[in-house]
Motif scaffolding. Structure first.
Motif, PDB file in Angstrom:
ATOM      1  N   ALA A  55      26.404  99.114  44.334  1.00 16.85           N
ATOM      2  CA  ALA A  55      27.285  99.760  43.362  1.00 16.85           C
ATOM      3  C   ALA A  55      27.830  98.702  42.410  1.00 16.85           C
ATOM      4  O   ALA A  55      27.845  97.508  42.737  1.00 16.85           O
ATOM      5  CB  ALA A  55      28.442 100.454  44.085  1.00 16.85           C
ATOM      6  N   PRO A  56      28.299  99.086  41.216  1.00 11.41           N
ATOM      7  CA  PRO A  56      28.948  98.118  40.334  1.00 11.41           C
ATOM      8  C   PRO A  56      30.153  97.493  41.025  1.00 11.41           C
ATOM      9  O   PRO A  56      30.790  98.112  41.882  1.00 11.41           O
ATOM     10  CB  PRO A  56      29.377  98.970  39.136  1.00 11.41           C
ATOM     11  N   GLY A  57      30.480  96.273  40.666  1.00 12.39           N
ATOM     12  CA  GLY A  57      31.619  95.604  41.272  1.00 12.39           C
ATOM     13  C   GLY A  57      31.187  94.565  42.292  1.00 12.39           C
ATOM     14  O   GLY A  57      30.016  94.171  42.365  1.00 12.39           O
ATOM     15  N   ARG A  58      32.145  94.148  43.134  1.00 14.45           N
ATOM     16  CA  ARG A  58      31.907  93.038  44.058  1.00 14.45           C
ATOM     17  C   ARG A  58      31.837  93.474  45.518  1.00 14.45           C
ATOM     18  O   ARG A  58      31.977  92.671  46.414  1.00 14.45           O
ATOM     19  CB  ARG A  58      33.010  91.983  43.882  1.00 14.45           C
ATOM     20  N   GLY A  59      31.607  94.744  45.761  1.00 14.35           N
ATOM     21  CA  GLY A  59      31.426  95.200  47.125  1.00 14.35           C
ATOM     22  C   GLY A  59      32.732  95.458  47.841  1.00 14.35           C
ATOM     23  O   GLY A  59      33.818  95.223  47.322  1.00 14.35           O
ATOM     24  N   LEU A  60      32.632  95.943  49.081  1.00 14.73           N
ATOM     25  CA  LEU A  60      33.829  96.422  49.773  1.00 14.73           C
ATOM     26  C   LEU A  60      34.762  95.312  50.221  1.00 14.73           C
ATOM     27  O   LEU A  60      35.914  95.577  50.575  1.00 14.73           O
ATOM     28  CB  LEU A  60      33.447  97.329  50.945  1.00 14.73           C
ATOM     29  N   ARG A  61      34.317  94.056  50.229  1.00 16.98           N
ATOM     30  CA  ARG A  61      35.224  92.953  50.550  1.00 16.98           C
ATOM     31  C   ARG A  61      35.621  92.148  49.322  1.00 16.98           C
ATOM     32  O   ARG A  61      36.466  91.264  49.409  1.00 16.98           O
ATOM     33  CB  ARG A  61      34.570  92.007  51.561  1.00 16.98           C
ATOM     34  N   GLY A  62      35.005  92.418  48.186  1.00 12.26           N
ATOM     35  CA  GLY A  62      35.297  91.652  46.981  1.00 12.26           C
ATOM     36  C   GLY A  62      34.866  90.206  47.084  1.00 12.26           C
ATOM     37  O   GLY A  62      35.456  89.322  46.465  1.00 12.26           O
ATOM     38  N   ALA A  63      33.809  89.935  47.858  1.00 14.21           N
ATOM     39  CA  ALA A  63      33.375  88.565  48.115  1.00 14.21           C
ATOM     40  C   ALA A  63      32.502  88.040  46.976  1.00 14.21           C
ATOM     41  O   ALA A  63      31.963  88.802  46.165  1.00 14.21           O
ATOM     42  CB  ALA A  63      32.611  88.500  49.434  1.00 14.21           C
ATOM     43  N   SER A  64      32.348  86.722  46.942  1.00 12.54           N
ATOM     44  CA  SER A  64      31.490  86.077  45.948  1.00 12.54           C
ATOM     45  C   SER A  64      30.075  85.962  46.514  1.00 12.54           C
ATOM     46  O   SER A  64      29.880  85.975  47.731  1.00 12.54           O
ATOM     47  CB  SER A  64      32.029  84.693  45.603  1.00 12.54           C
ATOM     48  N   PRO A  65      29.047  85.843  45.655  1.00  8.17           N
ATOM     49  CA  PRO A  65      27.656  85.828  46.128  1.00  8.17           C
ATOM     50  C   PRO A  65      27.362  84.765  47.182  1.00  8.17           C
ATOM     51  O   PRO A  65      26.581  85.010  48.104  1.00  8.17           O
ATOM     52  CB  PRO A  65      26.857  85.584  44.843  1.00  8.17           C
ATOM     53  N   GLU A  66      27.981  83.592  47.064  1.00  8.18           N
ATOM     54  CA  GLU A  66      27.686  82.544  48.037  1.00  8.18           C
ATOM     55  C   GLU A  66      28.164  82.891  49.443  1.00  8.18           C
ATOM     56  O   GLU A  66      27.675  82.326  50.431  1.00  8.18           O
ATOM     57  CB  GLU A  66      28.285  81.201  47.591  1.00  8.18           C
ATOM     58  N   GLU A  67      29.100  83.827  49.561  1.00  9.14           N
ATOM     59  CA  GLU A  67      29.591  84.214  50.880  1.00  9.14           C
ATOM     60  C   GLU A  67      28.626  85.134  51.613  1.00  9.14           C
ATOM     61  O   GLU A  67      28.757  85.338  52.827  1.00  9.14           O
ATOM     62  CB  GLU A  67      30.954  84.910  50.751  1.00  9.14           C
ATOM     63  N   PHE A  68      27.645  85.703  50.916  1.00 12.34           N
ATOM     64  CA  PHE A  68      26.729  86.641  51.549  1.00 12.34           C
ATOM     65  C   PHE A  68      25.613  85.941  52.327  1.00 12.34           C
ATOM     66  O   PHE A  68      25.014  86.540  53.220  1.00 12.34           O
ATOM     67  CB  PHE A  68      26.099  87.565  50.501  1.00 12.34           C
ATOM     68  N   ALA A  69      25.301  84.701  51.967  1.00 10.34           N
ATOM     69  CA  ALA A  69      24.179  84.009  52.589  1.00 10.34           C
ATOM     70  C   ALA A  69      24.454  83.748  54.066  1.00 10.34           C
ATOM     71  O   ALA A  69      25.541  83.303  54.445  1.00 10.34           O
ATOM     72  CB  ALA A  69      23.904  82.696  51.868  1.00 10.34           C
ATOM     73  N   ARG A  70      23.461  84.034  54.896  1.00 14.62           N
ATOM     74  CA  ARG A  70      23.600  83.835  56.333  1.00 14.62           C
ATOM     75  C   ARG A  70      23.740  82.348  56.653  1.00 14.62           C
ATOM     76  O   ARG A  70      23.024  81.506  56.117  1.00 14.62           O
ATOM     77  CB  ARG A  70      22.377  84.416  57.052  1.00 14.62           C
ATOM     78  N   ARG A  71      24.694  82.028  57.534  1.00 17.66           N
ATOM     79  CA  ARG A  71      24.860  80.662  57.999  1.00 17.66           C
ATOM     80  C   ARG A  71      24.079  80.482  59.293  1.00 17.66           C
ATOM     81  O   ARG A  71      23.955  81.420  60.079  1.00 17.66           O
ATOM     82  CB  ARG A  71      26.348  80.364  58.244  1.00 17.66           C
ATOM     83  N   PRO A  72      23.544  79.279  59.558  1.00 15.24           N
ATOM     84  CA  PRO A  72      23.701  78.053  58.767  1.00 15.24           C
ATOM     85  C   PRO A  72      22.636  77.854  57.697  1.00 15.24           C
ATOM     86  O   PRO A  72      22.650  76.856  56.989  1.00 15.24           O
ATOM     87  CB  PRO A  72      23.582  76.969  59.847  1.00 15.24           C
ATOM     88  N   GLU A  73      21.687  78.800  57.575  1.00  7.55           N
ATOM     89  CA  GLU A  73      20.563  78.567  56.676  1.00  7.55           C
ATOM     90  C   GLU A  73      20.988  78.394  55.219  1.00  7.55           C
ATOM     91  O   GLU A  73      20.471  77.550  54.505  1.00  7.55           O
ATOM     92  CB  GLU A  73      19.562  79.732  56.760  1.00  7.55           C
ATOM     93  N   ARG A  74      21.954  79.249  54.778  1.00  7.24           N
ATOM     94  CA  ARG A  74      22.420  79.222  53.381  1.00  7.24           C
ATOM     95  C   ARG A  74      21.276  79.464  52.401  1.00  7.24           C
ATOM     96  O   ARG A  74      21.317  79.006  51.257  1.00  7.24           O
ATOM     97  CB  ARG A  74      23.080  77.875  53.059  1.00  7.24           C
ATOM     98  N   ALA A  75      20.221  80.158  52.863  1.00  7.85           N
ATOM     99  CA  ALA A  75      19.093  80.460  51.977  1.00  7.85           C
ATOM    100  C   ALA A  75      19.401  81.719  51.181  1.00  7.85           C
ATOM    101  O   ALA A  75      20.414  82.382  51.386  1.00  7.85           O
ATOM    102  CB  ALA A  75      17.823  80.627  52.804  1.00  7.85           C
ATOM    103  N   GLY A  76      18.492  82.065  50.260  1.00  4.41           N
ATOM    104  CA  GLY A  76      18.705  83.245  49.435  1.00  4.41           C
ATOM    105  C   GLY A  76      18.772  84.511  50.267  1.00  4.41           C
ATOM    106  O   GLY A  76      18.035  84.693  51.240  1.00  4.41           O
TER     107      GLY A  76
END
Length: 382
Positions: A55-76
């Motif tokens: 949906a438009p906007g930043r999602g239900l947590r309002g997080a930034s794109p870098e927060e979505f990457a799975r740790r520890p890989e930090r891949a796309g």
């Protein structure tokens, strides 16, 4: 997909390296809703958040794109959904949201890169999370963000207009700090604030009208809240002023308020000051003074009204994301909630810690368990 996603379209979801999910592929048949159960921290909300990025906007947590990457890989990371009409296989839409090589959020609809305002095209999304339970007690800014998210579902350009307004306001604030600011440049910035701000307010007021009309179907279990918006130019528009009149009045007030705003080092009027006021209509009680249970029931009633309004607006029901929706309801109110959701005809994704919370959900509900492993979140029962 012309006219938005059809009622309860079949859905194919794929996640890659998104938060706790290393990978996921899931098919949801047409006509089914989803109940996700499992312990706290297993990844249920992460799955809903992934869907909310469609949906438009930043999602239900309002997080930034870098927060979505799975740790520890930090891949796309990537979220992909294919919506298919229940009866017409060719009537489909594929939406992909993910990170580009520089970590920025990028969206593609049917393989073509699109802006965020195009994200609402395949399906409208509505969500409710436990963080909103204190909405009526929190700051005006929290209520403003909540209302703007409801408005975004109707007007995907609402976010871009908000950015334009904020840019002009910041530049005006900076200019007012100067000893002798350029009055012509101030006038141009105030004109932009008035134009963008009035468009913002007009969309907010239209959302108010739509929800108020849909709230007439409220039930005893999820009663209606009488809603109003305060601030300029929202109040002027709600009172029937023509948009051009409200815009002119706002521009004039900005010009007259330059000394006051310069002293305060911020703009003291405008849509950035809007607040949402809610009254439990049946009891004539401000929502902030209601009990915790009444506030939650009013909030759910607002979300149901929003979903009904969207279904009428788009001629197709939205997709609802309801996080921990029934945790604090008794069995009777849970049953009423599931019946209200079934009446909407929407596809609903719900989470809860225990399977018993969904005992009264419709039989076609797909009941899945989320479990945390060393390799990440996994889904059982699919």
């Amino acid at each position: 997909m012309a006219g938005g996603a059809p009622a309860r379209a079949a859905l194919r979801l794929r996640l890659a390296r998104f938060r706790s999910w290393s990978a996921l592929q899931l098919e949801i048949p047409a006509g089914a809703s989803v109940a996700l159960t499992g312990p706290n921290g297993a990844g249920k909300t992460n799955l809903l958040e992934a869907l909310s990025l469609l949906a438009p906007g930043r999602g239900l947590r309002g997080a930034s794109p870098e927060e979505f990457a799975r740790r520890p890989e930090r891949a796309g990371w990537a979220v992909e959904v294919l919506w298919r009409a229940p009866e017409i296989e060719a009537d489909s839409a594929e939406l992909r949201v993910g990170a580009d090589s520089e970590g920025r959020r990028v969206a593609r609809l049917d393989g073509r890169e699109v802006g965020r305002s195009a994200l609402g095209a395949p399906a409208r999304l509505v969500w409710l999370t436990p963080a909103l339970d204190r909405l009526f007690l929190e700051s005006p800014g929290d209520r403003r963000r909540f209302w703007d998210r409801l408005t975004l579902a109707f007007v995907p350009e609402h976010g871009e207009r908000a950015l334009a307004y904020e840019r002009a306001m910041r530049e005006r604030n900076r200019l007012l700090e100067e000893a002798s600011p350029d009055s012509r440049w101030l006038g141009a910035l105030e004109e932009e604030m008035a134009r963008a701000g009035t468009a913002l307010s007009l969309a907010r007021v239209e959302t108010l009208r739509r929800l108020s009309a849909a709230a007439e179907e409220a039930s005893e279990d999820f009663p209606a809240a009488r809603l109003s918006l305060t601030g300029l130019p929202e109040e002027a528009l709600a009172e029937g002023f023509a948009p051009e009149e409200a815009e002119a009045a706002f521009r004039r007030r900005l010009a007259e308020g330059r000394p006051r705003d310069a002293a305060a080092r911020r703009a003291l009027i405008g849509p950035h000051r809007m607040d949402l006021e809610a009254v439990y209509a049946a009891k004539e009680t401000p929502a902030a003074l209601c009990s915790t249970g009444e506030q939650k029931a009013l909030l759910v009633g607002m979300i149901l009204a929003h979903a009904r309004a969207l279904a009428e607006f788009d001629d197709a029901p939205p997709v609802l994301l309801l996080d921990e929706i029934s945790a604090h309801f008794d069995a009777g109110r849970r049953a009423a909630l599931f019946q209200a959701l079934a009446d909407l005809g929407a596809q609903v994704w719900m989470t809860g810690a225990e399977a018993r919370l969904f005992e009264s959900a419709p039989p076609e509900t797909l009941r899945l368990t989320v479990r945390e492993t060393l390799e990440g979140s996994v889904l059982e029962g699919a």
